[in-house]
Write a protein that holds these residues in place. Structure first.
Motif, PDB file in Angstrom:
ATOM      1  N   ASP A  63      17.566 -23.008  21.099  1.00 30.38           N
ATOM      2  CA  ASP A  63      16.941 -23.900  22.086  1.00 30.38           C
ATOM      3  C   ASP A  63      16.927 -25.336  21.586  1.00 30.38           C
ATOM      4  OD1 ASP A  63      16.509 -21.776  23.699  1.00 30.38           O
ATOM      5  OD2 ASP A  63      14.328 -21.720  23.505  1.00 30.38           O
ATOM      6  N   ASN A  64      16.691 -25.494  20.277  1.00 23.10           N
ATOM      7  CA  ASN A  64      16.659 -26.829  19.695  1.00 23.10           C
ATOM      8  C   ASN A  64      18.092 -27.299  19.450  1.00 23.10           C
ATOM      9  OD1 ASN A  64      16.325 -29.161  18.191  1.00 23.10           O
ATOM     10  ND2 ASN A  64      14.660 -28.352  16.967  1.00 23.10           N
ATOM     11  N   LEU A  65      18.545 -28.234  20.279  1.00 16.05           N
ATOM     12  CA  LEU A  65      19.937 -28.690  20.201  1.00 16.05           C
ATOM     13  C   LEU A  65      20.247 -29.373  18.873  1.00 16.05           C
ATOM     14  CD1 LEU A  65      20.303 -30.062  23.830  1.00 16.05           C
ATOM     15  CD2 LEU A  65      20.984 -27.829  22.953  1.00 16.05           C
ATOM     16  N   LYS A  66      19.198 -29.861  18.183  1.00 16.08           N
ATOM     17  CA  LYS A  66      19.414 -30.507  16.886  1.00 16.08           C
ATOM     18  C   LYS A  66      19.905 -29.515  15.834  1.00 16.08           C
ATOM     19  CE  LYS A  66      16.050 -34.252  17.363  1.00 16.08           C
ATOM     20  NZ  LYS A  66      14.804 -34.840  16.804  1.00 16.08           N
ATOM     21  N   PHE A  67      19.701 -28.208  16.107  1.00 20.43           N
ATOM     22  CA  PHE A  67      20.166 -27.207  15.140  1.00 20.43           C
ATOM     23  C   PHE A  67      21.676 -27.274  14.992  1.00 20.43           C
ATOM     24  CE2 PHE A  67      20.974 -23.015  13.368  1.00 20.43           C
ATOM     25  CZ  PHE A  67      19.962 -22.922  12.429  1.00 20.43           C
ATOM     26  N   GLY A  68      22.364 -27.572  16.096  1.00 19.27           N
ATOM     27  CA  GLY A  68      23.782 -27.946  16.004  1.00 19.27           C
ATOM     28  C   GLY A  68      24.791 -26.826  15.941  1.00 19.27           C
ATOM     29  N   LYS A  69      24.374 -25.596  15.625  1.00 18.87           N
ATOM     30  CA  LYS A  69      25.331 -24.492  15.491  1.00 18.87           C
ATOM     31  C   LYS A  69      24.780 -23.232  16.141  1.00 18.87           C
ATOM     32  CE  LYS A  69      27.338 -25.977  11.050  1.00 18.87           C
ATOM     33  NZ  LYS A  69      27.594 -25.582   9.653  1.00 18.87           N
ATOM     34  N   ASP A  70      25.685 -22.436  16.748  1.00 18.84           N
ATOM     35  CA  ASP A  70      25.287 -21.118  17.242  1.00 18.84           C
ATOM     36  C   ASP A  70      25.122 -20.180  16.042  1.00 18.84           C
ATOM     37  OD1 ASP A  70      25.532 -22.171  19.729  1.00 18.84           O
ATOM     38  OD2 ASP A  70      27.450 -21.220  20.192  1.00 18.84           O
ATOM     39  N   ILE A  71      24.327 -19.137  16.226  1.00 19.10           N
ATOM     40  CA  ILE A  71      24.042 -18.207  15.129  1.00 19.10           C
ATOM     41  C   ILE A  71      24.711 -16.869  15.419  1.00 19.10           C
ATOM     42  CG2 ILE A  71      22.204 -17.052  13.828  1.00 19.10           C
ATOM     43  CD1 ILE A  71      20.364 -19.419  14.883  1.00 19.10           C
ATOM     44  N   PHE A  72      25.575 -16.433  14.514  1.00 21.26           N
ATOM     45  CA  PHE A  72      26.298 -15.164  14.635  1.00 21.26           C
ATOM     46  C   PHE A  72      25.333 -13.998  14.362  1.00 21.26           C
ATOM     47  CE2 PHE A  72      28.555 -11.744  12.349  1.00 21.26           C
ATOM     48  CZ  PHE A  72      29.421 -11.340  13.352  1.00 21.26           C
ATOM     49  N   ILE A  73      25.380 -12.970  15.228  1.00 23.58           N
ATOM     50  CA  ILE A  73      24.514 -11.793  15.062  1.00 23.58           C
ATOM     51  C   ILE A  73      25.388 -10.538  15.005  1.00 23.58           C
ATOM     52  CG2 ILE A  73      22.518 -10.510  15.955  1.00 23.58           C
ATOM     53  CD1 ILE A  73      21.811 -13.417  15.507  1.00 23.58           C
ATOM     54  N   PRO A  74      25.467  -9.846  13.849  1.00 21.72           N
ATOM     55  CA  PRO A  74      26.217  -8.578  13.797  1.00 21.72           C
ATOM     56  C   PRO A  74      25.645  -7.574  14.803  1.00 21.72           C
ATOM     57  CG  PRO A  74      25.631  -9.333  11.588  1.00 21.72           C
ATOM     58  CD  PRO A  74      24.882 -10.199  12.555  1.00 21.72           C
ATOM     59  N   LYS A  75      26.491  -6.700  15.325  1.00 21.08           N
ATOM     60  CA  LYS A  75      26.104  -5.766  16.391  1.00 21.08           C
ATOM     61  C   LYS A  75      24.879  -4.933  16.019  1.00 21.08           C
ATOM     62  CE  LYS A  75      28.169  -2.362  19.530  1.00 21.08           C
ATOM     63  NZ  LYS A  75      29.402  -1.608  19.855  1.00 21.08           N
ATOM     64  N   GLU A  76      24.833  -4.513  14.753  1.00 24.86           N
ATOM     65  CA  GLU A  76      23.726  -3.624  14.329  1.00 24.86           C
ATOM     66  C   GLU A  76      22.384  -4.350  14.223  1.00 24.86           C
ATOM     67  OE1 GLU A  76      26.107  -4.616  10.500  1.00 24.86           O
ATOM     68  OE2 GLU A  76      26.469  -4.385  12.663  1.00 24.86           O
ATOM     69  N   TYR A  77      22.381  -5.673  14.336  1.00 22.91           N
ATOM     70  CA  TYR A  77      21.127  -6.435  14.204  1.00 22.91           C
ATOM     71  C   TYR A  77      20.748  -7.183  15.488  1.00 22.91           C
ATOM     72  CZ  TYR A  77      21.770  -5.515   9.229  1.00 22.91           C
ATOM     73  OH  TYR A  77      21.940  -4.899   8.012  1.00 22.91           O
ATOM     74  N   THR A  78      21.285  -6.702  16.640  1.00 19.66           N
ATOM     75  CA  THR A  78      20.962  -7.366  17.910  1.00 19.66           C
ATOM     76  C   THR A  78      19.646  -6.862  18.512  1.00 19.66           C
ATOM     77  OG1 THR A  78      22.208  -5.744  19.198  1.00 19.66           O
ATOM     78  CG2 THR A  78      23.405  -7.720  18.452  1.00 19.66           C
ATOM     79  N   LYS A  79      19.138  -5.733  18.023  1.00 21.97           N
ATOM     80  CA  LYS A  79      17.886  -5.130  18.503  1.00 21.97           C
ATOM     81  C   LYS A  79      17.952  -4.788  19.997  1.00 21.97           C
ATOM     82  CE  LYS A  79      13.193  -5.289  16.850  1.00 21.97           C
ATOM     83  NZ  LYS A  79      12.091  -6.005  16.247  1.00 21.97           N
ATOM     84  N   GLY A  80      19.177  -4.550  20.489  1.00 27.92           N
ATOM     85  CA  GLY A  80      19.338  -4.157  21.891  1.00 27.92           C
ATOM     86  C   GLY A  80      19.270  -5.313  22.873  1.00 27.92           C
TER      87      GLY A  80
END
Length: 738
Positions: free
Chosen positions: A156-173
């Motif tokens: 949400d905070n655009l200042k973060f600047g990067k998308d965050i990769f989430i492995p399939k097993e850690y998406t929590k559905g």
């Protein structure tokens, strides 16, 4: 590690590194040379980390510790969508620009070591991140996007600047469109995205309440109180006990009222007033929260962590649990309550000729609202006057004294910026149904005047007693900004007297009085406000520029602000004769951290309140896309102009949407100027806009200018463009001679 011991060990390590024979060493090598026992290795790591944080020591490319050079500083990194960033360094006037290629993987809010370059190509100094000292965010809130074998989260905070990769097993559905909280496990680097794990699914982006909850989670605002805090409430009584009353001044027979907003439940201030001859006796009575929140208790620890109550449009996140804030601590009508009172005798010139601070027991007669008191004093509403007839003389005396106090503050130079706040009304589903400017009326001003006086009186008392204390400080404005303001207002025929190093607030107050009702009022008022610094909490008394007072503190709201609660504790110990050398030493030790944490918590609360307001304003304005409104230019940047509407909603006119010419931003004169037509738009100018877009994700509202003949004529009446261009050239000449 104890702070004193930490400082001693830091000096030992620094002494070793300052030795001419010292050469950069890795951690293991320092352990060996200093013969650090195995169980003290962590202490050494803490010492070295602290020295890096202070900017005295740095790690080189081979992870060896060495002394920092003069151009190496430590600050907070602020990222941008475009990859570059800025580092804010305490004590430095300007931020340091960090190109995208020099961020070294730093993310928004990280504490970094930055090497400042000697040469300066642009207006700002430029630097390069040497190392990340401390990560600012390990938990990030964003919107989940699902792919076949993995997911990613757009923060949400655009200042973060990067998308965050989430492995399939850690998406929590999580599914596409879910708002989630992500724990970052790998921060990545300039070539690799951060990696994280979903720890919480807040809800779908379109579900009611998810939008505000996402802001709460993103700003790390604590919602639930921990179990030890809730269990400690079992020991707190529902009503005042006889044991608590012992030794207190009994003022239950004095006519006492509270005056607050209709919706307020945490009533922490009550008023008594009388007049004998020319002397007014004003009693400001503040809830005695410290009677129930003991130092070091779970309640106290949690209150310091929270720092302040947070007032969002749909809820209050309290500093203290409701049993205290709305119950035993709230000065509710018709029940006994404990208070810490400041009685002030005030002469006809508004001077406090004597005062007394006392622990009291009181009983409020009536719980009044600002609206009711306004109806009595301003509107002369007969029904309201009849309803509260026994209190009407009290309200009239309060107004008489408040007017006197306001005039005295005005004479000494207190500055009052009356920019409107927003009042947002939501329906039961959380949708905004009305947004308007919140009006300060005579009743709100009376209470403000009385609270200001109590805060000043208490601060002056404890300054002269030379006891440890927490002050509310507002530093003098930046000299360079004031000089720029002085040059700019000369173009309109105004002037301010600037001393060798600073300016007296009375000069700015006189300026604001002169411009009242003029076409340039909005422009100069906003520029004056922007020249000011942010108020903060400090342990040293440095005065309050905006109020033009040498002494100021926050004493009047201990239910919702920790600094108030903290100084209540000091005042009570002093009143009871227990402020001995040991206690003075104790407070000298803890208060710097209390002041720092309170300032940080205040900024976090302000930011959260602003973000929620922006969100609801975007949601509200969506229904008006295609409609036109008149507004005022409230800000100008290289990429466009901000326009504020009468209901306090602000949107952006992008420079790319400004037709008929190529417009550029003249920073020195706060104008957007057409390159060929020389047409000008200036701060404070009235314009007509059309609402063209609303983005809930970015929390932005887009406007476009509407060219109406009647408005152009009105602008022409207010501004002679040729005259302004002459002034621009004159100001350029003045600036070149500075």
């Amino acid at each position: 590690m104890d702070r004193t011991l930490l400082e001693i060990k830091k000096q030992l390590v620094l002494s070793m590194m300052e030795d001419k024979k010292y050469k950069p060493l890795r951690f293991k090598e320092i352990v060996a040379i200093m013969q650090v026992p195995k169980d003290e290795k962590q202490d050494l790591k803490e010492v070295l980390d602290s020295l890096i944080h202070d900017g005295k020591v740095m790690l080189d490319t081979k992870s060896r510790y060495k002394l920092s050079n003069a151009n190496l500083k430590v600050g907070t990194f602020s990222g941008t969508q475009r990859g570059y960033g800025f580092v804010t360094i305490e004590g430095e006037k300007d931020d340091i620009f960090i190109p995208e290629s020099a961020t070294k993987g730093a993310l928004n809010n990280d504490i970094v070591q930055v090497m400042i370059k000697e040469e300066q190509t642009g207006k700002r100094k430029e630097g390069e991140v040497v190392s990340v000292v401390e990560r600012g965010n390990t938990d990030v809130v964003g919107t989940f996007q699902k792919s076949k074998n993995f997911g990613f989260v757009v923060p949400d905070n655009l200042k973060f600047g990067k998308d965050i990769f989430i492995p399939k097993e850690y998406t929590k559905g999580a599914v596409t469109g879910h708002k989630v909280v992500v724990k970052i496990v790998d921060f990545g680097d300039k070539d690799k995205s951060p990696e994280g794990r979903v720890t919480e699914i807040i809800g779908h982006i379109n579900d009611p309440g998810v939008d505000i909850m996402s802001i709460i989670k993103a700003n790390n605002l604590p919602l639930e109180f921990p179990d030890p805090v809730m269990k400690s409430l079992d020991n707190i009584p529902e009503e005042v006990t006889s044991a608590d009353i012992g030794g207190r001044m009994d003022i239950r027979d004095l006519q006492t009222v509270t005056i607050d907003g209709e919706d307020a439940k945490d009533l922490d201030d009550a008023i008594t007033i009388s007049k004998n001859g020319d002397i007014y006796t004003l009693g400001v009575h503040i809830a005695d929260v410290t009677n129930y929140v003991k130092e070091g208790s779970p309640l106290d620890v949690e209150a310091l962590k929270r720092g302040t109550s947070v007032y969002l449009v749909d809820r209050v996140i309290p500093m203290l649990p409701h049993k205290l804030s709305n119950g035993i601590c709230s000065l509710n009508a018709g029940v006994d309550r404990l208070a810490l009172s400041c009685f002030m005798d005030i002469d006809k010139k508004g001077n406090v000729v004597s005062h007394k601070i006392a622990e009291t027991i009181l009983r409020v007669d009536r719980r009044m609202s600002y609206t009711s008191v306004k109806k009595i004093l301003e509107d002369k509403d007969e029904a309201e006057i009849e309803e509260y007839k026994e209190l009407v003389p009290m309200f009239e005396l309060m107004q008489e004294l408040a007017t006197l106090l306001r005039e005295k503050r005005h004479k000494r130079g207190s500055i009052d910026f009356d920019f409107p706040e927003s009042k947002i009304t939501l329906n039961e589903k959380g949708k905004p149904i009305e947004i308007k400017a919140y009006e300060r009326n005579s009743a709100t001003k009376i209470i403000e005047d009385f609270m200001l006086l109590a805060n000043e009186t208490i601060a002056e008392d404890y300054f002269w007693q030379e006891l440890p204390f927490v002050y509310r400080t507002h530093e003098n404005p930046d000299t360079e900004k004031i000089q720029k303001l002085g040059i700019f207002i000369n173009n309109f025929g105004y002037s301010i007297k600037i001393g060798q190093d600073d300016i007296h607030p009375k000069e700015l107050q006189k300026l604001l009085s002169k411009i009242e009702g003029t076409p340039e009022e909005a422009l100069i008022s906003r520029l004056t406000l922007r020249s000011m610094k942010q108020a903060k909490y400090t342990v040293s008394n440095e005065g309050h520029f905006g109020l033009s007072t040498k002494y100021y503190c926050h004493f009047t709201s201990p239910i919702r602000r920790y600094p108030d609660l903290q100084i209540h504790r000091i005042i009570k110990e002093n009143l009871r004769g227990k402020m001995n050398e040991k206690r003075i030493s104790h407070y000298d030790k803890i208060l710097p951290e209390v002041a720092k944490q309170s300032s940080v918590a205040e900024r976090r609360a302000d930011e959260s309140e602003r973000e929620v307001e922006k969100l609801k304003k975007v949601e509200y304005m969506k229904q008006f896309i295609g409609e036109c409104f008149e507004g005022v230019i409230s800000g100008i940047t290289t990429w466009g102009m901000y326009v504020e509407l009468p209901n306090t909603v602000e949107g952006m006119v992008h420079v790319s949407s400004m037709e008929g010419d190529y417009y550029y931003y003249d920073e020195e004169h706060y104008m957007m100027i057409g390159e060929h037509t020389k047409k000008m738009y200036k701060l404070g100018q009235k314009v007509t806009i059309e609402v063209v877009g609303c983005d809930r994700l970015l929390r932005t509202i887009d406007f476009e200018l509407v060219e109406n003949d009647w408005r152009n004529e009105e602008v022409q009446d207010e501004i002679d463009e040729k005259a302004i261009m002459d002034l621009v050239h004159k100001a350029d000449s003045d600036l070149s001679q500075q």
